[in-house]
Structures are given as structure tokens and as C-alpha cells.
Design a protein around this motif. Structure first.
Motif, PDB file in Angstrom:
ATOM      1  N   GLY A 198       9.836   0.878  -4.751  1.00 16.46           N
ATOM      2  CA  GLY A 198       9.312   1.717  -5.830  1.00 16.46           C
ATOM      3  C   GLY A 198       7.839   2.001  -5.609  1.00 16.46           C
ATOM      4  N   THR A 199       7.278   2.856  -6.445  1.00 14.94           N
ATOM      5  CA  THR A 199       5.880   3.247  -6.261  1.00 14.94           C
ATOM      6  C   THR A 199       5.236   3.671  -7.580  1.00 14.94           C
ATOM      7  OG1 THR A 199       4.405   4.786  -5.103  1.00 14.94           O
ATOM      8  CG2 THR A 199       6.575   5.624  -5.671  1.00 14.94           C
ATOM      9  N   PHE A 200       3.932   3.465  -7.670  1.00 14.89           N
ATOM     10  CA  PHE A 200       3.171   4.005  -8.806  1.00 14.89           C
ATOM     11  C   PHE A 200       2.526   5.338  -8.433  1.00 14.89           C
ATOM     12  CE2 PHE A 200       3.206  -0.606  -9.693  1.00 14.89           C
ATOM     13  CZ  PHE A 200       3.768  -0.555 -10.965  1.00 14.89           C
ATOM     14  N   SER A 226      17.181  13.913   4.649  1.00 14.87           N
ATOM     15  CA  SER A 226      16.461  12.775   4.083  1.00 14.87           C
ATOM     16  C   SER A 226      14.943  13.038   4.077  1.00 14.87           C
ATOM     17  CB  SER A 226      16.790  11.527   4.904  1.00 14.87           C
ATOM     18  OG  SER A 226      16.180  10.371   4.362  1.00 14.87           O
ATOM     19  N   TYR A 227      14.198  12.021   3.655  1.00 16.92           N
ATOM     20  CA  TYR A 227      12.732  12.094   3.529  1.00 16.92           C
ATOM     21  C   TYR A 227      12.119  12.163   4.926  1.00 16.92           C
ATOM     22  CZ  TYR A 227       8.102   9.946   2.555  1.00 16.92           C
ATOM     23  OH  TYR A 227       6.764   9.644   2.480  1.00 16.92           O
ATOM     24  N   PHE A 228      11.437  13.264   5.253  1.00 16.91           N
ATOM     25  CA  PHE A 228      11.076  13.470   6.659  1.00 16.91           C
ATOM     26  C   PHE A 228      10.018  12.501   7.175  1.00 16.91           C
ATOM     27  CE2 PHE A 228       8.516  16.762   4.491  1.00 16.91           C
ATOM     28  CZ  PHE A 228       7.256  16.556   5.032  1.00 16.91           C
ATOM     29  N   ILE A 278      -4.065   6.237  -6.119  1.00 17.21           N
ATOM     30  CA  ILE A 278      -4.095   4.779  -6.289  1.00 17.21           C
ATOM     31  C   ILE A 278      -3.238   4.123  -5.214  1.00 17.21           C
ATOM     32  CG2 ILE A 278      -3.366   2.893  -7.828  1.00 17.21           C
ATOM     33  CD1 ILE A 278      -4.646   4.378 -10.102  1.00 17.21           C
ATOM     34  N   ARG A 279      -2.111   4.777  -4.930  1.00 15.91           N
ATOM     35  CA  ARG A 279      -1.316   4.411  -3.744  1.00 15.91           C
ATOM     36  C   ARG A 279      -0.890   2.942  -3.719  1.00 15.91           C
ATOM     37  NH1 ARG A 279      -0.629   6.867   1.359  1.00 15.91           N
ATOM     38  NH2 ARG A 279       1.624   6.844   1.370  1.00 15.91           N
ATOM     39  N   VAL A 280      -0.274   2.532  -4.794  1.00 14.13           N
ATOM     40  CA  VAL A 280       0.286   1.183  -4.822  1.00 14.13           C
ATOM     41  C   VAL A 280       1.802   1.291  -4.987  1.00 14.13           C
ATOM     42  CG1 VAL A 280       0.397  -0.979  -6.148  1.00 14.13           C
ATOM     43  CG2 VAL A 280      -1.811   0.070  -5.677  1.00 14.13           C
ATOM     44  N   ALA A 305      13.297   4.479  -4.638  1.00  9.93           N
ATOM     45  CA  ALA A 305      13.348   5.080  -5.985  1.00  9.93           C
ATOM     46  C   ALA A 305      12.043   5.800  -6.332  1.00  9.93           C
ATOM     47  CB  ALA A 305      13.641   3.980  -6.998  1.00  9.93           C
ATOM     48  N   ALA A 306      11.404   6.404  -5.315  1.00  7.32           N
ATOM     49  CA  ALA A 306      10.057   6.981  -5.497  1.00  7.32           C
ATOM     50  C   ALA A 306       9.967   7.959  -6.677  1.00  7.32           C
ATOM     51  CB  ALA A 306       9.611   7.670  -4.214  1.00  7.32           C
ATOM     52  N   TYR A 307      11.070   8.675  -6.957  1.00  5.16           N
ATOM     53  CA  TYR A 307      10.993   9.727  -7.995  1.00  5.16           C
ATOM     54  C   TYR A 307      11.725   9.341  -9.279  1.00  5.16           C
ATOM     55  CZ  TYR A 307       9.190  12.374  -4.116  1.00  5.16           C
ATOM     56  OH  TYR A 307       8.410  12.788  -3.055  1.00  5.16           O
ATOM     57  N   VAL A 338      21.217   1.078   5.268  1.00  6.05           N
ATOM     58  CA  VAL A 338      21.444   2.454   4.826  1.00  6.05           C
ATOM     59  C   VAL A 338      20.275   2.823   3.917  1.00  6.05           C
ATOM     60  CG1 VAL A 338      22.972   3.988   3.519  1.00  6.05           C
ATOM     61  CG2 VAL A 338      23.940   2.117   4.858  1.00  6.05           C
ATOM     62  N   TYR A 339      19.637   3.928   4.177  1.00  7.92           N
ATOM     63  CA  TYR A 339      18.451   4.334   3.411  1.00  7.92           C
ATOM     64  C   TYR A 339      18.821   5.478   2.469  1.00  7.92           C
ATOM     65  CZ  TYR A 339      13.849   6.533   2.615  1.00  7.92           C
ATOM     66  OH  TYR A 339      12.732   7.083   2.042  1.00  7.92           O
ATOM     67  N   LEU A 340      18.699   5.217   1.162  1.00  7.67           N
ATOM     68  CA  LEU A 340      19.008   6.261   0.177  1.00  7.67           C
ATOM     69  C   LEU A 340      17.787   6.555  -0.683  1.00  7.67           C
ATOM     70  CD1 LEU A 340      22.473   5.119  -1.303  1.00  7.67           C
ATOM     71  CD2 LEU A 340      22.050   6.562   0.699  1.00  7.67           C
ATOM     72  N   VAL A 341      17.427   7.815  -0.776  1.00  5.28           N
ATOM     73  CA  VAL A 341      16.390   8.233  -1.742  1.00  5.28           C
ATOM     74  C   VAL A 341      17.183   8.644  -2.981  1.00  5.28           C
ATOM     75  CG1 VAL A 341      14.449   9.777  -2.194  1.00  5.28           C
ATOM     76  CG2 VAL A 341      14.926   9.015   0.150  1.00  5.28           C
ATOM     77  N   SER A 342      17.266   7.687  -3.929  1.00  7.91           N
ATOM     78  CA  SER A 342      18.361   7.758  -4.888  1.00  7.91           C
ATOM     79  C   SER A 342      18.104   8.578  -6.154  1.00  7.91           C
ATOM     80  CB  SER A 342      18.733   6.328  -5.283  1.00  7.91           C
ATOM     81  OG  SER A 342      17.559   5.631  -5.664  1.00  7.91           O
ATOM     82  N   ASN A 394       0.857  -1.193   0.000  1.00  6.94           N
ATOM     83  CA  ASN A 394       0.000   0.000   0.000  1.00  6.94           C
ATOM     84  C   ASN A 394       0.891   1.240   0.000  1.00  6.94           C
ATOM     85  OD1 ASN A 394      -2.823  -0.755   0.017  1.00  6.94           O
ATOM     86  ND2 ASN A 394      -2.284  -1.876   1.865  1.00  6.94           N
ATOM     87  N   GLY A 395       1.289   1.646  -1.171  1.00  7.49           N
ATOM     88  CA  GLY A 395       2.274   2.719  -1.293  1.00  7.49           C
ATOM     89  C   GLY A 395       3.624   2.187  -0.850  1.00  7.49           C
ATOM     90  N   SER A 396       4.695   2.867  -1.275  1.00  8.66           N
ATOM     91  CA  SER A 396       6.005   2.408  -0.807  1.00  8.66           C
ATOM     92  C   SER A 396       6.161   2.738   0.680  1.00  8.66           C
ATOM     93  CB  SER A 396       7.124   3.041  -1.629  1.00  8.66           C
ATOM     94  OG  SER A 396       6.944   4.423  -1.732  1.00  8.66           O
ATOM     95  N   GLN A 397       5.320   3.652   1.173  1.00 11.26           N
ATOM     96  CA  GLN A 397       5.369   4.012   2.593  1.00 11.26           C
ATOM     97  C   GLN A 397       5.148   2.780   3.476  1.00 11.26           C
ATOM     98  OE1 GLN A 397       6.062   7.243   3.332  1.00 11.26           O
ATOM     99  NE2 GLN A 397       6.321   6.554   5.421  1.00 11.26           N
ATOM    100  N   GLN A 398       4.208   1.927   3.088  1.00 12.59           N
ATOM    101  CA  GLN A 398       3.958   0.727   3.891  1.00 12.59           C
ATOM    102  C   GLN A 398       5.189  -0.181   3.888  1.00 12.59           C
ATOM    103  OE1 GLN A 398       1.316  -2.387   2.456  1.00 12.59           O
ATOM    104  NE2 GLN A 398       0.603  -2.791   4.533  1.00 12.59           N
TER     105      GLN A 398
HETATM  106  C1  PLP Z   1      11.057   9.563  -0.871  1.00 15.80           C
HETATM  107  C2  PLP Z   1       9.683   9.030  -0.736  1.00 15.80           C
HETATM  108  N1  PLP Z   1       9.520   7.732  -0.511  1.00 15.80           N
HETATM  109  C3  PLP Z   1       8.307   7.190  -0.367  1.00 15.80           C
HETATM  110  C4  PLP Z   1       7.166   7.973  -0.435  1.00 15.80           C
HETATM  111  C5  PLP Z   1       5.840   7.316  -0.226  1.00 15.80           C
HETATM  112  O1  PLP Z   1       5.060   7.305  -1.353  1.00 15.80           O
HETATM  113  P1  PLP Z   1       3.877   6.265  -1.576  1.00 15.80           P
HETATM  114  O2  PLP Z   1       3.578   5.628  -0.258  1.00 15.80           O
HETATM  115  O3  PLP Z   1       2.739   7.066  -2.077  1.00 15.80           O
HETATM  116  O4  PLP Z   1       4.401   5.255  -2.539  1.00 15.80           O
HETATM  117  C6  PLP Z   1       7.285   9.344  -0.667  1.00 15.80           C
HETATM  118  C7  PLP Z   1       6.094  10.214  -0.726  1.00 15.80           C
HETATM  119  O5  PLP Z   1       6.155  11.404  -0.756  1.00 15.80           O
HETATM  120  C8  PLP Z   1       8.578   9.887  -0.825  1.00 15.80           C
HETATM  121  O6  PLP Z   1       8.777  11.192  -1.029  1.00 15.80           O
END
Ligand code: PLP
Length: 425
Positions: free
Chosen positions: A257-259, A136-138, A267-269, A228-230, A185-189, A110-114
Motif C-alpha cells: 500500500g501507499t500514502f 500491468s503497471y509499466f 511524501i512518498r511513504v 493496492a496503490a489506488y 502473481v502480481y495484481l494491481v487490484s 520509501n513509496g510502495s515502489q521500494q
Molecule cells: C500500481 C502502482 N503501484 C505502485 C506505485 C508506486 O507508488 P509509490 O512508490 O509512490 O507508493 C505506483 C505509482 O504510480 C503505481 O501506479
């Protein structure tokens, strides 16, 4: 004063309100506010027509509709996994037989957040350590806080994580006998949230090399969690390979990853590719969370990928965001004092601005309050730094998003912010 007894768990007591809550509250409570803070995607380019068509197709045949409207599996729809893995393999230019991209290593979430949350559950106990980019991603930092983990910030430059700083931190953890507490190690790459920086492939390979070097002393693998969200929000067609493509590295790589950002946040997948032991644990945890992501939405996304609608939509998105980023850059150039440092965006949703040191941007700063009085909102940079005792949190930066606003709103928002900054410089 005696505190009333509480039935809350340690986690329940510890969890602080996430900054996203008050940022959203501020946005909703002021209808005239221009929010340069929200990480929302562009409203006008949401795939309304495409989704309407996909839903119609999905419901056309009775058996197809029934399959989509029924519960699915915990791991996720096999077609969506197959198509997503093939898509990633294609992006990375990998061979079809490459096991790093096998659909049976993928979990749909459910989103990459989950996935991010479940990974901390699968890998970390309170007191364990994770390394994060500084900044990093807050929202991820919120998970770290809530779960009682310790985060250490690693410096970054224009190519991503600073390998010398990473090694310095690894050595220091080893010297303190704390390496066994380090889990990943967490990288928003790609087009990082918040700085917009993309990690080069060499830095990903270098990070994996270093983690391998220290895993013996840790007594267990230290994973690289690549978020790799972006990835697909770059304005040019040039893509950097993911860490899954590092030879012999993929058994230490977790790819998230995320859609949401490339297609629709509503849609949050999301999805993850995970190495064996982590995969099994996360799958079990997901079974307890919700035993599977919305099957209907997974079927819809599978169709989007299979029909080519997904890639077509992406091509349109690139133009939209490139234009909005340009509008923001032009407005900053015209309105901000010359002392402010920033880089034009090459993708993603954000521009990161560094104010002269000593000029604070935090929630309690004069700048933040004056900006609010001007009805403009940004994300204070300090929210994006982990609670790392080894350094003071920088508090002179801001994250500016060109995701939601229209062109005129972006220009007006930056104009107001520029006026506020000039009054204070
Ligand atoms: C770096 C990063 N990772 C993950 C997410 C989570 O996105 P989602 O749960 O919608 O896939 C976000 C959302 O802003 C993000 O900025």
C-alpha cells in the motif's frame, strides 16, 4: 566495431532506460504540452494546509520534534504501523484480533515502489518467473526487465484476473517443469494502472486457491502480491476487501500500500504486510538499502491518521477526481471516433482506450507522433505489456490520465487527441 570493455554488472548492462524517463523528458521539454500520460496526482487538492498544520503540531513540543528529527528503525515507526494496520483492518471489516493485520508484520518503505523492488530481490533470482496482469503497471515491468526475470501475462476482464487463464498458465508451467521458478502473481487490484479495473474479492480468493493448488508442484509457496496503490481513490464509498481477508490465505499474501496517491506523492511513504519468511528477508534487505524510511515523514503521517485529517482529506479527494473523470469521459464521448472502446472510470486516475485493431498507438506510430505535434501526450498501451513470448504485445491501446490536468486542460487534451484520431481512422 570492438565494444569498449565495461565495468558494469550484468544488471547494470541489462537495465533498459525506463519509459517513465522519456515520458517525463517529453513533458518537461515542451512547456505547451498537455500530458495525459503522467500518473501524478491533482495539484490543487494536495493537502497543503493540512500538512502545514501537521508539521507545526509535530514540532510543537521539543521531545516530539526530537523524536521525529532522529533516525527511526528499519521496520518503521511503531505508531504509524499500528495506525495503518488498524485502518486496513477497518477497511476490510476484520476483527481486531485478526493476526493478518498485525503491526509487527508491516514494514514502512520509501513509496510502495521500494517494496516492489525489494520483493523481487527477496524472492527472485534472474530467470525466475512472475505472473502479471495483461496489461500491468509499466514501472513494475521495468523492474522485471532489469532484474532479468521472466514475466507471463494473465488475461483480465472487468472483474480482474481471468482464473481460467491463470490455471492454463500454471498447468503449462508445470508441464514444462518450470513451476519451481514461479515466485508470485502480481495484481494491481484496485482501479488498476493502466485499465481502471478492480479485482473482485472472489477473484482474489480464486487466485489464492489456485496458487495453493500448485504450490506442492512448485516446491515452495507461490505468493499473491496485491498492490493496492489506488484503493482509496474510488469515487463511491464501496470498497472491495483485500486478499488479506481471504480466510486462511494471508500467509501467502503480500499486501503493498501507499500514502502517495491518497495523500501526497511528494511524501512518498508506502508500506507492506508480509508473511514471515518474506518479512525477515525484506527487512534485512531494507537494512542494507537505507535502514529505514524518513522518520519525520512517518511521524507526520501517523499524526494525519490519528487526528482524522487523513480521512477528511480522502473525502475531498473523491469529489475532485470524480469530477475530473467525468470531464474526461464527456470530452471522450464528444471528441473520439465511435470505434474507440473505453469505460468511464469509477476510481483511480486512468481511462484505458482501445483503438480499432490495426491502428497503432506505440511510440513510433503515426498517431503518437501526430499527437505530439498537437502537443498532447498519452502512455502507449504496449508499454504496459510484459515481454511474454506466448503472445504478441497489443499495440492499439492508450492510457489516459485525469490526475494532473485541470478540467479545461483535460478537455483540450482530449479534443486534440480526438482530432488526431479522426484524421487517422
Ligand atoms: C500500481 C502502482 N503501484 C505502485 C506505485 C508506486 O507508488 P509509490 O512508490 O509512490 O507508493 C505506483 C505509482 O504510480 C503505481 O501506479
Amino acid at each position: 566495431v570492438r565494444k569498449a570493455p565495461s565495468a558494469l554488472s550484468a544488471l547494470g548492462r541489462r537495465t533498459e532506460p525506463p519509459p517513465i524517463s522519456w515520458l517525463m523528458h517529453l513533458t518537461l521539454s515542451r512547456p505547451r504540452l498537455i500530458s495525459l500520460a503522467a500518473g501524478f496526482i491533482d495539484n490543487e487538492s494536495l493537502p497543503v494546509r493540512e500538512t502545514r498544520l501537521l508539521v507545526r503540531e509535530l514540532l510543537r513540543s521539543r521531545p516530539g520534534a526530537q523524536a521525529a528529527l532522529q533516525y527511526g528503525t528499519t521496520q518503521g515507526d511503531p505508531s504509524l504501523r499500528r495506525l495503518t494496520c488498524a485502518y486496513l483492518r477497518d477497511l476490510d471489516g476484520a476483527a481486531q484480533a485478526n493476526a493478518a493485520y498485525a503491526a509487527d508484520r508491516m514494514i514502512i518503505t520509501n513509496g510502495s515502489q521500494q517494496l516492489l523492488y525489494m520483493l523481487t530481490e527477496a524472492l527472485c533470482d534472474p530467470g525466475d518467473i512472475v505472473l502479471v496482469e495483461d496489461p500491468s503497471y509499466f514501472v513494475f515491468l521495468g523492474i522485471v526487465q532489469s532484474r532479468g526475470l521472466r514475466a507471463r501475462g494473465i488475461k483480465i476482464d472487468n472483474h480482474g484476473v481471468d482464473l481460467a487463464d491463470l490455471e492454463r498458465v500454471l498447468t503449462s508451467l508445470k508441464a514444462k517443469g518450470a513451476l519451481h521458478r514461479l515466485k508470485f502473481v502480481y495484481l494491481v487490484s484496485y482501479f488498476q494502472n493502466p485499465t481502471g479495473i478492480t479485482t473482485s474479492f472472489d477473484r482474489k480468493a480464486g487466485t489464492l486457491r489456485l496458487l495453493r493448488k500448485y504450490e506442492k508442484a512448485a516446491g515452495h509457496p507461490i505468493y499473491l502480491l496485491e498492490d493496492a496503490a489506488y484503493r482509496e481513490l474510488g469515487f463511491s464509498t464501496k470498497d472491495v476487501k483485500s486478499s488479506l481477508a481471504v480466510r486462511a490465505g494471508s500467509d501467502c499474501v503480500i499486501y503493498a500500500g501507499t500514502f502517495s496517491k491518497p495523500f501526497a506523492t511528494g511524501i512518498r511513504v508506502g508500506f507492506g504486510i508480509l508473511p514471515g519468511p518474506v518479512f525477515n528477508s525484506v527487512l534485512g534487505i531494507k537494512g542494507n538499502h537505507d535502514f529505514g524510511t524518513s522518520n519525520f515523514l512517518q511521524h507526520l503521517l501517523a499524526r494525519a491518521l490519528e487526528s482524522g485529517a487523513y480521512r477528511k482529506h480522502l473525502r475531498q479527494l473523491h469529489e475532485t477526481y470524480a469530477l475530473k473523470a467525468k470531464i474526461m469521459a464527456r470530452a471522450i464521448r464528444e471528441s473520439f471516433p465511435a470505434e474507440v472502446e473505453w469505460e468511464p472510470a469509477r476510481g483511480g486516475l486512468y481511462i484505458w482506450a482501445r483503438l480499432p485493431r490495426g491502428m497503432h498507438s506505440g511510440r513510433d506510430s503515426r498517431l503518437f507522433k501526430r499527437a505530439l505535434a498537437e502537443n498532447v501526450l498519452y502512455v502507449p498501451g504496449e508499454l504496459c505489456y510484459a515481454d511474454d513470448p506466448a503472445r504478441r504485445k497489443p499495440n492499439h491501446e492508450m492510457r489516459l490520465s485525469f490526475g494532473t490536468g485541470s478540467g479545461p486542460e483535460i478537455t483540450e487534451g482530449i479534443l486534440r487527441l480526438g482530432r488526431t484520431l479522426r484524421a487517422l481512422v
